[in-house]
Scaffold this motif. Structure first.
Motif, mmCIF file in Angstrom:
data_model
loop_
_atom_site.group_PDB
_atom_site.id
_atom_site.type_symbol
_atom_site.label_atom_id
_atom_site.label_comp_id
_atom_site.label_asym_id
_atom_site.label_seq_id
_atom_site.Cartn_x
_atom_site.Cartn_y
_atom_site.Cartn_z
ATOM 1 N N VAL A 1 -1.816 6.751 9.623
ATOM 2 C CA VAL A 1 -1.612 6.600 8.181
ATOM 3 C C VAL A 1 -2.954 6.581 7.457
ATOM 4 O O VAL A 1 -3.149 7.279 6.458
ATOM 5 N N ARG B 1 -4.431 9.943 6.982
ATOM 6 C CA ARG B 1 -3.753 10.774 5.991
ATOM 7 C C ARG B 1 -3.971 10.255 4.567
ATOM 8 O O ARG B 1 -3.965 11.032 3.617
ATOM 9 N N VAL B 2 -4.163 8.954 4.447
ATOM 10 C CA VAL B 2 -4.489 8.410 3.130
ATOM 11 C C VAL B 2 -5.893 8.865 2.729
ATOM 12 O O VAL B 2 -6.131 9.326 1.611
ATOM 13 N N LEU C 1 -1.322 11.209 1.661
ATOM 14 C CA LEU C 1 -0.344 10.163 1.339
ATOM 15 C C LEU C 1 -0.911 9.350 0.179
ATOM 16 O O LEU C 1 -2.065 8.941 0.224
ATOM 17 N N PHE D 1 3.208 0.865 -0.291
ATOM 18 C CA PHE D 1 3.884 2.163 -0.277
ATOM 19 C C PHE D 1 5.316 2.010 -0.774
ATOM 20 O O PHE D 1 5.957 0.993 -0.531
ATOM 21 N N ASP E 1 7.146 7.200 -0.588
ATOM 22 C CA ASP E 1 6.013 7.432 0.318
ATOM 23 C C ASP E 1 6.464 7.401 1.769
ATOM 24 O O ASP E 1 5.974 8.156 2.609
ATOM 25 N N ARG F 1 7.986 10.589 2.571
ATOM 26 C CA ARG F 1 6.943 11.604 2.687
ATOM 27 C C ARG F 1 6.217 11.491 4.030
ATOM 28 O O ARG F 1 5.958 12.485 4.693
ATOM 29 N N ALA F 2 5.899 10.255 4.404
ATOM 30 C CA ALA F 2 5.201 10.044 5.681
ATOM 31 C C ALA F 2 6.053 10.556 6.836
ATOM 32 O O ALA F 2 5.550 11.178 7.770
ATOM 33 N N ALA G 1 1.675 18.318 4.913
ATOM 34 C CA ALA G 1 1.703 17.697 3.587
ATOM 35 C C ALA G 1 2.096 18.721 2.528
ATOM 36 O O ALA G 1 2.798 18.401 1.566
#
Lengths: 313, 102
Positions: free
Chosen positions: B33, B36-37, B42, B54, B58, B61-62, B80
């Motif tokens: 995570v 990706r943040v 994200l 989140f 979210d 989406r994750a 993404a």
């Protein structure tokens, strides 16, 4: 327990190479991916495809599966999905890459020992959360409801093997839930390892389409059919709400089709309740009796009305 | 707990899940995570990972990103992008439905 022909599921020969299996899996994953697929049984098919791929793409599992021999026939009956519309997903215990898998009894029977052994050696940790989508009627979401849901969940049996268990939960859906919101059921996820607490069960709410009601955020949208005289002269009309109650709404004179009326505070209930959005649709009575024809002809003669005249002209 | 016991659900408000909760609900690692943040794939609310929150959107989406990475061995950016397009389609479908066309 049904025999599963994983090669047939992926449509590959028993001697297919790893590259071929990967290619077949991706082709099918694209076709049946629940996010995009228009196939009716996409979700069930995707689970089978995932399961077949999990076995055939893993050298160890594939060898064990091949050792069963090729004389078996696949089970004829397809396993029915759980009785709530959206499938349940879980992650395999002890492995970080298994979310989204919902494998058959056949898989659990064959490979349960592997999962169980790995699981038992793992460090102490809190049980994983489970995640499921539920479809609710707007009426239930509106006023809250007690609903029974069935989940298929993996658990360890006495021998430490993974078995699939059907679990029925009676859940109180909180009042005023909206599309996309999450409901948390504490400690209803996977059991913790070595005395750690269980995970939670998260339910993602989706609303079933309704012929009369549409919920958008906190607002309730209803189409409001009006007779021409109600629209022209104004009226007080009764409107049935999702909780079965009736609201009387005053329609101002001169409401045209497409006009929107908002009644604050009468939308989805909650701390900040939404509004009720009414969209007027004028419905004409048929001119199918002599009297109705006469009335229309009188209007035509006496009103001098041209709906195509330029606006404001 | 008996099956017939009534479970009371707690409604999670928007932007409510911690990093740990998101990971648990997606069965991914915190590292996954955080990466990706950092790469902007994200969205987050909050400054530090401890303060990140989140929403259920979210979370969805994750899960989509994770699934495309797994099923197609997709690069995170590509997964993404798929998630972006799906969100866009979802929004357009909602508009179609509002317009009575779906």
């Amino acid at each position: 327990m049904e025999f599963k022909d994983y090669y047939a599921t992926l449509g590959v020969a028993r001697d297919a190479g790893a590259g071929e299996i990967k290619k077949a899996f991706r082709r099918l994953a694209r076709k049946y991916h629940p996010d995009v697929s228009k196939e009716a049984n996409a979700e069930a098919r995707m689970k089978e495809i995932n399961e077949a791929n999990a076995v055939l793409s893993d050298t160890e599992k594939r060898a064990a599966y091949d050792a069963l021999g090729s004389g078996h026939r696949p089970g004829e009956e397809f396993r029915p999905p759980p009785d709530w519309d959206a499938g349940f997903e879980f992650s395999r215990p002890g492995s970080g890459d298994g979310a989204g898998a919902d494998f058959s009894d056949f898989f659990a029977e064959l490979f349960g020992r592997m999962g169980g052994a790995r699981h038992a050696r793992g460090p102490r940790h809190r049980g994983e959360d489970h995640y499921a989508r539920i479809l609710l009627d707007i009426e239930d979401a509106w006023q809250g409801a007690s609903r029974q849901i069935s989940l298929r969940v993996p658990k360890l049996d006495d021998q430490g093997r993974v078995v699939l268990d059907t679990r029925t939960l009676q859940v109180q859906i909180p009042k005023g839930v909206r599309e996309g919101q999450l409901i948390r059921l504490a400690n209803q996820g996977a059991p913790g390892v070595q005395g750690e607490p269980s995970g939670d069960l998260l339910l993602e709410v989706h609303l079933k389409p309704h012929p009369r009601f549409r919920v958008e955020g906190r607002d309730l949208h209803i189409e409001l059919p009006l007779a021409p005289w109600e629209a022209a002269l104004g009226a007080v009309v009764p409107i049935a709400l999702p909780d079965g109650s009736e609201l009387k709404v005053r329609i101002p004179p001169g409401a045209q089709s497409g006009r929107r009326l908002r009644v604050p505070g009468k939308g989805v209930p909650g701390a900040t309740p939404g509004g009720l959005e009414l969209t007027v649709r004028v419905v004409l009575p048929g001119a199918d009796t002599p009297r109705a024809r006469e009335l229309y002809e009188t209007m035509a003669r006496e009103l001098g009305f041209d709906p195509r005249a330029p606006a404001g002209g | 707990m008996r099956d017939e016991d009534l479970l009371i659900g707690t409604l999670l408000e928007d932007a409510c899940l911690t990093l740990e909760e998101l990971c648990s609900a997606c069965a991914v690692s915190q590292d996954w995570v955080e990466r990706r943040v950092r790469e902007g794939l994200l969205p987050i609310a909050g400054e530090t990972p401890e303060a990140w929150r989140f929403s259920s959107r979210d979370l969805r989406r994750a899960r989509v990103i994770w699934r495309y990475e797994r099923d197609f061995e997709a690069e995170p950016e590509l997964a993404a992008l798929v998630a972006d397009l799906m969100e866009e389609i979802e929004a357009l479908r909602a508009r179609l439905q509002r317009a009575g066309l779906a």
